[in-house]
Design a protein around this motif. Sequence first.
Motif, PDB file in Angstrom:
ATOM      1  N   UNK A   1       0.848  -1.170   0.000  1.00  0.00           N
ATOM      2  CA  UNK A   1       0.000   0.000   0.000  1.00  0.00           C
ATOM      3  C   UNK A   1       0.894   1.234   0.000  1.00  0.00           C
ATOM      4  N   UNK A   2       0.506   2.192  -0.753  1.00  0.00           N
ATOM      5  CA  UNK A   2       1.296   3.410  -0.890  1.00  0.00           C
ATOM      6  C   UNK A   2       0.963   4.405   0.214  1.00  0.00           C
ATOM      7  N   UNK A   3       1.651   5.483   0.203  1.00  0.00           N
ATOM      8  CA  UNK A   3       1.458   6.548   1.173  1.00  0.00           C
ATOM      9  C   UNK A   3       0.057   7.140   1.060  1.00  0.00           C
ATOM     10  N   UNK A   4      -0.546   7.488   2.162  1.00  0.00           N
ATOM     11  CA  UNK A   4      -1.867   8.125   2.245  1.00  0.00           C
ATOM     12  C   UNK A   4      -2.997   7.217   1.772  1.00  0.00           C
ATOM     13  N   UNK A   5      -2.834   5.906   1.848  1.00  0.00           N
ATOM     14  CA  UNK A   5      -3.906   4.976   1.561  1.00  0.00           C
ATOM     15  C   UNK A   5      -4.221   4.739   0.103  1.00  0.00           C
ATOM     16  N   UNK A   6      -3.445   5.313  -0.826  1.00  0.00           N
ATOM     17  CA  UNK A   6      -3.697   5.060  -2.242  1.00  0.00           C
ATOM     18  C   UNK A   6      -3.162   3.681  -2.602  1.00  0.00           C
ATOM     19  N   UNK A   7      -3.981   2.902  -3.248  1.00  0.00           N
ATOM     20  CA  UNK A   7      -3.583   1.562  -3.637  1.00  0.00           C
ATOM     21  C   UNK A   7      -2.804   1.608  -4.953  1.00  0.00           C
ATOM     22  N   UNK A   8      -1.671   0.936  -4.986  1.00  0.00           N
ATOM     23  CA  UNK A   8      -0.875   0.878  -6.205  1.00  0.00           C
ATOM     24  C   UNK A   8      -1.532  -0.066  -7.196  1.00  0.00           C
ATOM     25  N   UNK A   9      -1.438   0.276  -8.481  1.00  0.00           N
ATOM     26  CA  UNK A   9      -2.034  -0.563  -9.515  1.00  0.00           C
ATOM     27  C   UNK A   9      -1.180  -1.802  -9.718  1.00  0.00           C
ATOM     28  N   UNK A  10      -1.844  -2.940  -9.862  1.00  0.00           N
ATOM     29  CA  UNK A  10      -1.139  -4.188 -10.131  1.00  0.00           C
ATOM     30  C   UNK A  10      -0.695  -4.191 -11.590  1.00  0.00           C
ATOM     31  N   UNK A  11       0.494  -4.710 -11.880  1.00  0.00           N
ATOM     32  CA  UNK A  11       0.955  -4.747 -13.280  1.00  0.00           C
ATOM     33  C   UNK A  11       0.098  -5.698 -14.119  1.00  0.00           C
ATOM     34  N   UNK A  12      -0.004  -5.393 -15.397  1.00  0.00           N
ATOM     35  CA  UNK A  12      -0.754  -6.224 -16.341  1.00  0.00           C
ATOM     36  C   UNK A  12       0.077  -6.414 -17.604  1.00  0.00           C
ATOM     37  N   UNK A  13      -0.266  -7.426 -18.381  1.00  0.00           N
ATOM     38  CA  UNK A  13       0.307  -7.594 -19.717  1.00  0.00           C
ATOM     39  C   UNK A  13      -0.580  -6.845 -20.689  1.00  0.00           C
ATOM     40  N   UNK A  14       0.003  -6.024 -21.538  1.00  0.00           N
ATOM     41  CA  UNK A  14      -0.729  -5.328 -22.589  1.00  0.00           C
ATOM     42  C   UNK A  14      -0.457  -6.078 -23.888  1.00  0.00           C
ATOM     43  N   UNK A  15      -1.506  -6.707 -24.438  1.00  0.00           N
ATOM     44  CA  UNK A  15      -1.346  -7.497 -25.666  1.00  0.00           C
ATOM     45  C   UNK A  15      -1.543  -6.599 -26.880  1.00  0.00           C
ATOM     46  N   UNK A  16      -0.503  -6.460 -27.677  1.00  0.00           N
ATOM     47  CA  UNK A  16      -0.580  -5.704 -28.927  1.00  0.00           C
ATOM     48  C   UNK A  16      -0.733  -6.708 -30.059  1.00  0.00           C
ATOM     49  N   UNK A  17      -1.870  -6.691 -30.697  1.00  0.00           N
ATOM     50  CA  UNK A  17      -2.150  -7.574 -31.809  1.00  0.00           C
ATOM     51  C   UNK A  17      -1.760  -6.858 -33.093  1.00  0.00           C
ATOM     52  N   UNK A  18      -0.897  -7.495 -33.880  1.00  0.00           N
ATOM     53  CA  UNK A  18      -0.456  -6.915 -35.144  1.00  0.00           C
ATOM     54  C   UNK A  18      -1.147  -7.625 -36.298  1.00  0.00           C
ATOM     55  N   UNK A  19      -1.302  -6.929 -37.386  1.00  0.00           N
ATOM     56  CA  UNK A  19      -2.018  -7.460 -38.545  1.00  0.00           C
ATOM     57  C   UNK A  19      -1.236  -8.580 -39.234  1.00  0.00           C
ATOM     58  N   UNK A  20       0.051  -8.387 -39.466  1.00  0.00           N
ATOM     59  CA  UNK A  20       0.844  -9.374 -40.206  1.00  0.00           C
ATOM     60  C   UNK A  20       1.957 -10.000 -39.371  1.00  0.00           C
ATOM     61  N   UNK A  21       1.970  -9.772 -38.075  1.00  0.00           N
ATOM     62  CA  UNK A  21       2.984 -10.332 -37.188  1.00  0.00           C
ATOM     63  C   UNK A  21       2.305 -11.020 -36.016  1.00  0.00           C
ATOM     64  N   UNK A  22       3.085 -11.751 -35.236  1.00  0.00           N
ATOM     65  CA  UNK A  22       2.523 -12.405 -34.056  1.00  0.00           C
ATOM     66  C   UNK A  22       2.261 -11.371 -32.955  1.00  0.00           C
ATOM     67  N   UNK A  23       1.424 -11.751 -31.996  1.00  0.00           N
ATOM     68  CA  UNK A  23       1.093 -10.855 -30.895  1.00  0.00           C
ATOM     69  C   UNK A  23       2.334 -10.548 -30.061  1.00  0.00           C
ATOM     70  N   UNK A  24       2.291  -9.401 -29.412  1.00  0.00           N
ATOM     71  CA  UNK A  24       3.395  -8.945 -28.578  1.00  0.00           C
ATOM     72  C   UNK A  24       2.810  -8.566 -27.226  1.00  0.00           C
ATOM     73  N   UNK A  25       3.462  -8.963 -26.137  1.00  0.00           N
ATOM     74  CA  UNK A  25       2.997  -8.660 -24.788  1.00  0.00           C
ATOM     75  C   UNK A  25       3.969  -7.691 -24.134  1.00  0.00           C
ATOM     76  N   UNK A  26       3.446  -6.606 -23.559  1.00  0.00           N
ATOM     77  CA  UNK A  26       4.269  -5.572 -22.952  1.00  0.00           C
ATOM     78  C   UNK A  26       3.880  -5.447 -21.480  1.00  0.00           C
ATOM     79  N   UNK A  27       4.881  -5.475 -20.610  1.00  0.00           N
ATOM     80  CA  UNK A  27       4.669  -5.346 -19.170  1.00  0.00           C
ATOM     81  C   UNK A  27       4.349  -3.890 -18.840  1.00  0.00           C
TER      82      UNK A  27
END
Length: 68
Positions: A1-27
């Motif tokens: 938990x961060x200072x002053x009670x603000x909850x930190x966001x949990x990390x997620x994978x961001x899936x970038x789907x490309x038209x002519x390439x395979x998918x890419x996942x970004x932290x």
Amino acid sequence: MALFGKKEKAPVWIRKTHLLQSDEYICSACGGKAKTAHKTCPRCGAKPTKVVADSGWVDEAAWFDLTD
């Protein structure tokens, strides 16, 4: 938990789907890239909780449509 009670966001994978390439996942924590959604980020060691889709392929499709 961060200072002053603000909850930190949990990390997620961001899936970038490309038209002519395979998918890419970004932290969301460090920006590290991977070809699959691992349990932990190979770059920073964060543990992303879910995969979020990014619709970047729509822009790629529009670009191909304009080049005709």
